[in-house]
Design a protein around this motif. Structure first.
Motif, PDB file in Angstrom:
ATOM      1  N   LEU A 575       0.845  -1.189   0.000  1.00  0.00           N
ATOM      2  CA  LEU A 575       0.000   0.000   0.000  1.00  0.00           C
ATOM      3  C   LEU A 575       0.884   1.243   0.000  1.00  0.00           C
ATOM      4  N   SER A 576       0.439   2.272  -0.722  1.00  0.00           N
ATOM      5  CA  SER A 576       1.078   3.584  -0.661  1.00  0.00           C
ATOM      6  C   SER A 576      -0.006   4.634  -0.812  1.00  0.00           C
ATOM      7  N   LEU A 577       0.377   5.903  -0.722  1.00  0.00           N
ATOM      8  CA  LEU A 577      -0.604   6.969  -0.931  1.00  0.00           C
ATOM      9  C   LEU A 577      -1.033   7.056  -2.385  1.00  0.00           C
ATOM     10  N   GLY A 578      -0.282   6.410  -3.272  1.00  0.00           N
ATOM     11  CA  GLY A 578      -0.610   6.474  -4.687  1.00  0.00           C
ATOM     12  C   GLY A 578      -1.324   5.261  -5.221  1.00  0.00           C
ATOM     13  N   GLY A 579      -1.172   4.093  -4.576  1.00  0.00           N
ATOM     14  CA  GLY A 579      -1.787   2.886  -5.107  1.00  0.00           C
ATOM     15  C   GLY A 579      -1.570   1.703  -4.205  1.00  0.00           C
ATOM     16  N   CYS A 580      -1.895   0.505  -4.725  1.00  0.00           N
ATOM     17  CA  CYS A 580      -1.799  -0.699  -3.923  1.00  0.00           C
ATOM     18  C   CYS A 580      -1.670  -1.907  -4.842  1.00  0.00           C
ATOM     19  N   SER A 581      -1.300  -3.023  -4.231  1.00  0.00           N
ATOM     20  CA  SER A 581      -1.255  -4.302  -4.927  1.00  0.00           C
ATOM     21  C   SER A 581      -2.225  -5.241  -4.232  1.00  0.00           C
ATOM     22  N   LEU A 582      -3.124  -5.864  -5.013  1.00  0.00           N
ATOM     23  CA  LEU A 582      -4.172  -6.722  -4.465  1.00  0.00           C
ATOM     24  C   LEU A 582      -3.997  -8.146  -4.976  1.00  0.00           C
ATOM     25  N   VAL A 598     -12.935   0.931  -9.968  1.00  0.00           N
ATOM     26  CA  VAL A 598     -13.759   0.088  -9.102  1.00  0.00           C
ATOM     27  C   VAL A 598     -13.496   0.513  -7.662  1.00  0.00           C
ATOM     28  N   THR A 599     -14.264  -0.072  -6.733  1.00  0.00           N
ATOM     29  CA  THR A 599     -14.176   0.339  -5.339  1.00  0.00           C
ATOM     30  C   THR A 599     -13.433  -0.699  -4.514  1.00  0.00           C
ATOM     31  N   LEU A 600     -12.446  -0.221  -3.743  1.00  0.00           N
ATOM     32  CA  LEU A 600     -11.745  -1.053  -2.766  1.00  0.00           C
ATOM     33  C   LEU A 600     -12.270  -0.662  -1.391  1.00  0.00           C
ATOM     34  N   ARG A 601     -12.860  -1.640  -0.683  1.00  0.00           N
ATOM     35  CA  ARG A 601     -13.502  -1.338   0.598  1.00  0.00           C
ATOM     36  C   ARG A 601     -12.790  -2.086   1.721  1.00  0.00           C
ATOM     37  N   LEU A 611      -8.035   2.281  -9.893  1.00  0.00           N
ATOM     38  CA  LEU A 611      -7.972   1.979 -11.321  1.00  0.00           C
ATOM     39  C   LEU A 611      -6.902   0.913 -11.531  1.00  0.00           C
ATOM     40  N   ARG A 612      -7.283  -0.187 -12.143  1.00  0.00           N
ATOM     41  CA  ARG A 612      -6.331  -1.260 -12.385  1.00  0.00           C
ATOM     42  C   ARG A 612      -5.364  -0.846 -13.499  1.00  0.00           C
ATOM     43  N   VAL A 618       1.019 -14.312  -9.288  1.00  0.00           N
ATOM     44  CA  VAL A 618       2.148 -14.475  -8.382  1.00  0.00           C
ATOM     45  C   VAL A 618       1.796 -15.571  -7.381  1.00  0.00           C
ATOM     46  N   ASP A 619       2.642 -16.610  -7.333  1.00  0.00           N
ATOM     47  CA  ASP A 619       2.418 -17.731  -6.412  1.00  0.00           C
ATOM     48  C   ASP A 619       1.024 -18.317  -6.551  1.00  0.00           C
ATOM     49  N   GLY A 620       0.557 -18.403  -7.787  1.00  0.00           N
ATOM     50  CA  GLY A 620      -0.730 -19.026  -8.041  1.00  0.00           C
ATOM     51  C   GLY A 620      -1.929 -18.139  -7.785  1.00  0.00           C
ATOM     52  N   ARG A 621      -1.717 -16.896  -7.396  1.00  0.00           N
ATOM     53  CA  ARG A 621      -2.834 -15.976  -7.148  1.00  0.00           C
ATOM     54  C   ARG A 621      -2.825 -14.852  -8.185  1.00  0.00           C
ATOM     55  N   SER A 622      -4.031 -14.426  -8.536  1.00  0.00           N
ATOM     56  CA  SER A 622      -4.142 -13.260  -9.415  1.00  0.00           C
ATOM     57  C   SER A 622      -3.755 -12.010  -8.633  1.00  0.00           C
ATOM     58  N   VAL A 623      -2.884 -11.198  -9.228  1.00  0.00           N
ATOM     59  CA  VAL A 623      -2.397  -9.996  -8.550  1.00  0.00           C
ATOM     60  C   VAL A 623      -2.690  -8.786  -9.425  1.00  0.00           C
ATOM     61  N   LEU A 624      -3.295  -7.769  -8.814  1.00  0.00           N
ATOM     62  CA  LEU A 624      -3.628  -6.530  -9.512  1.00  0.00           C
ATOM     63  C   LEU A 624      -2.778  -5.388  -8.975  1.00  0.00           C
ATOM     64  N   GLY A 625      -2.215  -4.608  -9.862  1.00  0.00           N
ATOM     65  CA  GLY A 625      -1.584  -3.353  -9.493  1.00  0.00           C
ATOM     66  C   GLY A 625      -2.570  -2.234  -9.727  1.00  0.00           C
ATOM     67  N   CYS A 626      -2.900  -1.480  -8.689  1.00  0.00           N
ATOM     68  CA  CYS A 626      -3.963  -0.472  -8.773  1.00  0.00           C
ATOM     69  C   CYS A 626      -3.452   0.904  -8.374  1.00  0.00           C
ATOM     70  N   ARG A 627      -4.090   1.905  -8.963  1.00  0.00           N
ATOM     71  CA  ARG A 627      -3.787   3.296  -8.627  1.00  0.00           C
ATOM     72  C   ARG A 627      -5.042   3.945  -8.060  1.00  0.00           C
ATOM     73  N   PHE A 628      -4.867   4.699  -6.948  1.00  0.00           N
ATOM     74  CA  PHE A 628      -6.005   5.399  -6.359  1.00  0.00           C
ATOM     75  C   PHE A 628      -6.390   6.584  -7.252  1.00  0.00           C
TER      76      PHE A 628
END
Length: 674
Positions: A575-582, A598-601, A611-612, A618-628
């Motif tokens: 997590l950062s002030l600019g975005g996150c990885s989910l 989309v909404t991150l709650r 915004l994706r 990564v390690d068998g999981r879907s990973v999204l890089g997102c920007r706030f």
């Protein structure tokens, strides 16, 4: 032979193994806890005895007859700098024999602070040329303080209209002034006058550099300590950093190696606090306004106004207390040039203080004995330790050229007198500092700073002209590898000299009359020099920084991603002030970027539009890089609380000395970013 003589080889082997193979992490090795501080004087007392034993032997049995020639003076020149190193080491032992922990004191003061009428506090953020991406998080962190009646003031010496508009929108006060006299100190003096002109009379002044983010409890916990200590002029807290400094970055040691200041803030300053000689470090402090008034305002006659302020307050009867809690996190210099400029300013400011105000040997002032001792120690560090580093780099080369030893002693005597102290010193410091002081890395740092420190020492002591306050640039990014040739040039000179010495060492016909033992010692010495200098050269190759906001590990916090009428559970990886990885446990139908936010709650009252920008596995999981996107002020403040609120938004390091040295060695053969 004495007992130490017999045990020297055993001490060496045991100490070396403990130092390299994780002494700091061993469960069977107890840590010196703050409530059991009686062990410290015994440890450092033993080290002082062993060092004194070595010094007596060194002065009485290892020096050649004195003669007036360069060759004859060389061993004595080396001895002179060695004696300075011994003095600094002994002062360090005295300093570290004490160690304060003021957290229990703060806990006792918090209920009393809550029960009394609130103090009036002005939280100052002096700024000159920092961009919004840097200032924004500092201002947001200041706004989420959990103590009442705190006014946030941005003091803008850059006179920027966009910053005035941002402050108005964020609800913080803004002040500027005519001119820039006195640099940061002058800015804060003018700012205090502006604050008083509004009718607000602060009891305390919090100070944050423009790139430091405070936790919500910063003001409250510092005030609790002030409340219990009427003579406290300053409560200083440590500086932690959320980004790697240039050396960590360029040697690929981010998350592994401690930053250069960890030993100072984690060990040395608590020790100085134990002796009553802690001092202000420019940011992350809460200052009693009455103490500032008592010394005539923030001092403007040194480029390190913070240390000078502590000295003057000490003379006026006010102390500087050190609260070793991670209450702020800041931005380390991002480029090697900026890093060196900052250290040059620190050294220059100290020399100004020594020359004009507080010579530790002078009777013009009323500083106490330990203040003078520690001031002398700081002077010797900046003025002598860096030339000593160069001397150690040159000594083995001089040996192969002249055949002259700097220490006239045989190997058994070295094993008996030097080795026990050296290995026990390494073992004890490794144990006590818990990884904040690493071998080799400290040598690399000193070699990079050495030219600037030597220049600042001579400039500060010999020049009376007004020196400009050099602001450290922040918020730098880049996409290309660059080389800092100014820093690299002296390193290459010493590297070439040592490579020449290595070639000579491998030629039997060079100095054939010399004994095999000193030949082997100097061969080992020169090999170590070549490795250290090579790593220092690698640190001059600047790797790119592409993010403007640092990402922090979130430990897979649970949240939900709202896609239309459906809600998917996600884990927030960073997590950062600019975005996150989910991370999601289900596969997504597509990858790449998306133009539909989309909404991150996180909770019913805390959600963000994201915004994706990329997707992968990564390690068998879907990973999204997102920007706030489209964050309002409340959402930004919530993010600041989530990232920095518990003091966890800082770069950590592990304690694996061997792993760190291995990474540094591999960096020599991989001079590019991953």
């Amino acid at each position: 032979m004495d007992v130490i003589s017999v045990l020297a080889p055993v001490i060496f082997v045991i100490g070396l193994l403990l130092t390299l193979f994780g002494l700091r992490q061993s469960r069977w090795v107890p840590r010196i806890r703050d409530e059991n501080r009686k062990l410290r004087p015994w440890i450092f007392g033993l080290l002082a005895v062993l060092l004194a034993r070595y010094l007596i032997w060194r002065l009485t049995q290892t020096l050649p007859p004195f003669e007036w020639s360069f060759v004859g003076l060389w061993p004595y020149l080396f001895l002179l700098f060695e004696l300075a190193s011994v003095a600094m080491t002994l002062i360090t032992y005295v300093t570290l024999s004490r160690h304060t922990n003021r957290t229990p004191e703060v806990e006792r003061g918090l209920p009393l602070l809550k029960a009394r009428p609130a103090y009036k506090v002005a939280l100052l953020i002096p700024t000159y040329n920092e961009p919004l991406v840097v200032l924004e998080r500092t201002i947001l962190g200041a706004l989420v303080q959990d103590y009442p009646d705190v006014q946030v003031w941005v003091l803008d010496d850059g006179k920027r209209d966009w910053l005035r508009d941002y402050c108005a929108a964020a609800g913080v006060s803004y002040a500027t002034r005519v001119g820039n006299a006195g640099a940061k100190a002058g800015n804060m003096n003018a700012g205090l006058a502006s604050i008083r002109a509004t009718g607000f009379e602060p009891d305390f002044l919090g100070v944050l550099d423009a790139d430091f983010v405070a936790t919500p409890g910063f003001i409250r916990r510092c005030l609790a300590l002030h409340l219990l200590n009427d003579n406290a002029g300053i409560v200083q807290t440590p500086q932690h950093f959320f980004n790697p400094d240039p050396i960590q970055m360029n040697l690929a040691l981010s998350g592994m190696a401690p930053d250069e200041q960890r030993f100072f803030f984690d060990e040395l300053l608590p020790g100085r606090d134990g002796w009553g000689t802690a001092f202000c470090c420019g940011t992350s402090s809460v200052i009693r306004t009455a103490a500032v008034d008592a010394i005539g305002g923030f001092p403007m006659d040194s480029v390190t106004e913070d240390m000078l302020m502590s000295m003057r307050m000490r003379e006026a009867g006010y102390e500087t207390l050190y609260l070793n809690e991670p209450l702020t996190t800041g931005l380390a210099p991002e480029g090697l040039g900026e890093y060196i400029v900052q250290r040059h300013r620190w050294c220059l400011g100290l020399m100004q203080i020594i020359r004009d105000h507080y010579n530790p040997l002078s009777r013009r002032h009323r500083l106490r004995l330990m203040d003078r001792v520690h001031l002398l120690d700081t002077f010797m560090y900046w003025a002598l330790s860096f030339p000593t580093r160069y001397l150690f780099m040159a000594a083995p080369v001089f040996y192969w050229l002249t055949g002259l030893l700097v220490i006239q002693a045989d190997m058994p005597s070295m094993m008996v007198y030097l080795l026990p102290w050296l290995v026990l010193h390494m073992t004890a410091m490794t144990w006590i500092t818990r990884g904040s002081l690493q071998p080799v890395l400290n040598d690399v740092t000193q070699l990079l700073i050495a030219p600037a420190a030597i220049h600042a020492t001579f400039t500060g002591l010999l020049s009376n002209k007004k020196h400009k306050f050099a602001v450290t640039p922040k918020g730098l990014t880049g996409t290309e590898i660059t080389i800092d040739w100014r820093a690299l040039t002296p390193v290459l000179i010493f590297l070439a000299l040592n490579l020449l010495g290595l070639v000579l060492a491998l030629m039997p016909q060079v100095q054939p009359e010399l004994d095999s033992a000193p030949r082997l010692v100097n061969l080992f010495w020169i090999v170590v020099n070549v490795l250290v200098l090579s790593m220092t050269a690698a640190a001059c190759v600047e790797l790119p920084r592409q993010r403007t906001q640092e990402r922090f590990d979130s430990g897979d916090q649970r949240a939900h991603l709202v896609l239309g009428s459906s809600s998917l559970p996600v884990a927030v990886r960073d997590l950062s002030l600019g975005g996150c990885s989910l991370a999601l446990d289900i596969a997504l139908p597509d990858s790449g970027s998306s133009t539909a936010p989309v909404t991150l709650r996180f909770a019913a009252h805390e959600s963000y539009r994201v915004l994706r920008v990329r997707a992968g596995v990564v390690d068998g999981r879907s990973v999204l890089g997102c920007r706030f996107v489209d964050l309002d002020l409340d959402q930004q403040q919530n993010l600041v609380r989530r990232i920095y609120g518990a003091g966890d938004g800082r770069l950590r390091h592990d304690n694996d000395t061997l792993g760190l040295l291995g990474t540094m060695f591999r960096r020599l053969f991989k001079p590019s970013a991953d």
